[in-house]
Design an enzyme around this catalytic site. Structure first.
Site, short mmCIF file in Angstrom:
data_model
loop_
_atom_site.label_atom_id
_atom_site.label_comp_id
_atom_site.label_asym_id
_atom_site.label_seq_id
_atom_site.Cartn_x
_atom_site.Cartn_y
_atom_site.Cartn_z
N VAL A 1 0.67 4.86 5.64
CA VAL A 1 -0.06 3.64 6.24
C VAL A 1 1.64 3.02 6.44
CG1 VAL A 1 -1.48 2.17 6.26
CG2 VAL A 1 -2.06 3.80 5.58
N GLY A 2 2.56 2.67 5.67
CA GLY A 2 3.52 1.90 5.71
C GLY A 2 4.34 2.33 6.90
N GLU B 1 5.59 -3.70 0.62
CA GLU B 1 5.50 -3.14 -0.60
C GLU B 1 4.93 -1.65 -0.91
OE1 GLU B 1 6.60 -4.89 -3.47
OE2 GLU B 1 7.52 -6.63 -2.16
N GLY C 1 1.08 -1.57 -0.09
CA GLY C 1 -0.11 0.04 -0.28
C GLY C 1 0.11 1.58 0.06
#
Ligand code: NAD
Length: 475
Positions: free
Chosen positions: A210-211, A228, A206
């Site tokens: 949010v990572g 990713e 994503g």
């Protein structure tokens, strides 16, 4: 600690009975993992075969769900999601026996007699968080190596692709060992609950925002992560490129899934001379694929939701729209769009586009191409269209990127032996084929010594004689 299968079953039942209590769910999976059931190669094969069966017996339902979520044409849904997973599973089943084998390495003289080897072992219970743009492929493709490596797993589909999310939640427990695998649906709140748990690995696909949340949560338990992510993937077109072919391939790479592909070319970099030839060629390629009015084409996708549609519509103010540009927000439609004279400071050139808008950036001097790329974050993918091997090599060696492709877009995804993953801001870690197996395994170093010889050089009391002998043996 070994837990009996009965205990594992009780804990697992508890997690189901408690109505989605996340901690109990993970405890149940962990207990099952500790029972040793998942280590068996036959169990792993059975799960992979079941996953394939789940896809093949429900192909039409998956295709329909992808149509509902993203207006994906059946052929595109099959090619980019379902067939991709079949190939993934096939490749894994074919090579798994070799991947799980211990690898012998040499043992130095001082350790003799001994056998040394590297033994891949499963990590335990892993969390896989999927994205919405390829909602089936990006969730199950990491699950394949997680199974192959002998792990238990929780998969969390994206809430932005609700039809696929519901379908996976319905089917996964029917086909896979439900003591080892679970699907948890939900958005940020549910994902946050999952992230509070202790995992043995987290794979997240994503955006970087949010990572960062995922990585911060993983720190708490020292959990390794694979991120990713995305970013702006440049597409360099040299003056010597085969323009017509480049245009067709760029148009396919950019406008498949309405540009909502993490490795889609984000923008084109070329000279003005090439831009003048390339732009009409891309327009022609788009018309060939989707007709004069792509909104009427059943083969052209839609934007995932109205928030993203409006976000994309805003990007159009960052330069001259020279083709496309039509927006129908009610129907989440944005036409395949080409832009020129873009402001490099505008959002369209600062943020990842992730939609069907292609800015063509003109360089007064093609020699500045590497500088342009290297001034920005390391991209997930880099594309170079040229007939010159030496030019391609020059750019490949001076620009870092997660993946790269010369004279095409995105096709490296089909090569199972190539790792897929980002570098720098575009992500960390990788998967696909054996690379995925490695991601979800620990490579344990083992040395087995014999009891027949015990050279006393290493033991005190030390002496000059022992020291010189030791030096001799070390040479
Ligand atoms: P996202 O980051 O919004 O969501 C991804 C996942 O995170 C979802 O499952 C979602 O439920 C969860 N999530 C959302 N908010 C959360 C929060 N506050 N806390 C915890 N979890 C949360 O997805 P996105 O940003 O819209 O996805 C697009 C991005 O993903 C693009 O940058 C694209 O390039 C990238 N992407 C990368 C790949 C890859 O393989 N590298 C593939 C697809 C997409």
């Amino acid at each position: 600690m070994k837990v009996s299968l009965l205990e594992a079953q009780m804990l697992s039942d508890l997690s189901v009975a408690s109505g989605g209590n996340t901690a109990a769910l993970v405890a149940g999976l962990r207990a099952y993992f500790r029972s040793g059931a998942t280590v068996e190669l036959s169990w792993r094969r059975r799960q992979l075969n079941q996953l394939r069966k789940m896809l093949s017996e429900n192909e039409s339902r998956f295709i329909q769900a992808l149509g509902e979520d993203l207006h994906k044409a059946p052929q595109e849904a099959y090619l980019t999601e379902i067939a991709f997973l079949y190939a993934d599973i096939e490749h894994t089943l074919k090579h798994l026996k070799r991947w799980v084998r211990p690898r012998k390495v040499s043992s130095p003289l001082l350790t003799q007699p001994a056998n040394s080897y590297i033994q891949p072992e499963p990590l335990g219970v892993v969390l896989i968080i999927g994205a919405w743009n390829y909602p089936l492929q990006l969730l199950l493709s990491p699950l394949v190596p997680a199974i192959a490596a002998g792990n238990c797993a929780v998969v969390k589909p994206s809430e932005l692709a609700p039809s696929i999310s519901q379908l996976i939640a319905e089917l996964l427990p029917r086909y896979l060992d439900h003591d080892a695998f679970a699907c948890v649906e939900g958005a940020a709140a549910e994902t946050s609950k999952l992230l509070e748990q202790r995992w043995d690995h987290i794979m997240y696909t994503g955006g970087a925002r949010v990572g960062r949340i995922v990585m911060a949560a993983a720190v708490e338990h020292l959990t390794p992560v694979t991120l990713e992510l995305g970013g702006k993937s440049p597409c360099i077109v040299a003056d010597d490129a085969d323009i017509e072919l480049a245009a067709r391939r760029i148009a396919w790479g950019k406008f498949t899934n309405a540009g909502q592909t993490c490795i889609a070319p984000d923008y084109v970099l070329c000279t003005r001379h090439t831009a003048d030839l390339l732009v009409p060629a891309i327009q022609q390629a788009v018309t060939k694929m989707f007709g004069e009015d792509p909104q009427k084409s059943s083969d052209y996708g839609r934007i995932v939701n109205s928030r993203h549609t409006l976000r994309l519509a805003d990007l159009l103010s960052g330069g001259d729209v020279i083709y496309g540009g039509e927006v129908d927000a009610d129907n989440r439609y944005i036409a395949p769009t080409l832009m020129r004279c873009v402001d490099l400071e505008a959002s369209v050139m600062q943020d990842e586009i992730f939609g069907p808008i292609l800015p063509v950036v003109e360089l007064d001097d093609f020699g500045k191409v590497e500088g342009f790329v290297n001034q920005r974050e390391k991209p997930l993918a880099l594309y170079i269209f040229t007939k010159s091997d030496s030019l391609a090599e020059r750019i490949l060696s001076s620009c870092s990127s997660g993946n790269a492709c010369v004279n095409d877009c995105m096709m490296f995804m089909l090569a199972q032996d190539l790792p897929f993953g980002g570098v720098g801001a575009s992500g960390m870690g990788c998967y696909h084929g054996e690379h995925g197996f490695k991601t979800f395994s620990h490579y344990k170093a083992v040395m087995k010594r014999k009891n027949i010889l015990d050279v006393n050089l290493r033991y005190a009391p030390y002496s000059k004689r022992k020291f010189s002998l030791l030096r001799m043996l070390q040479k």
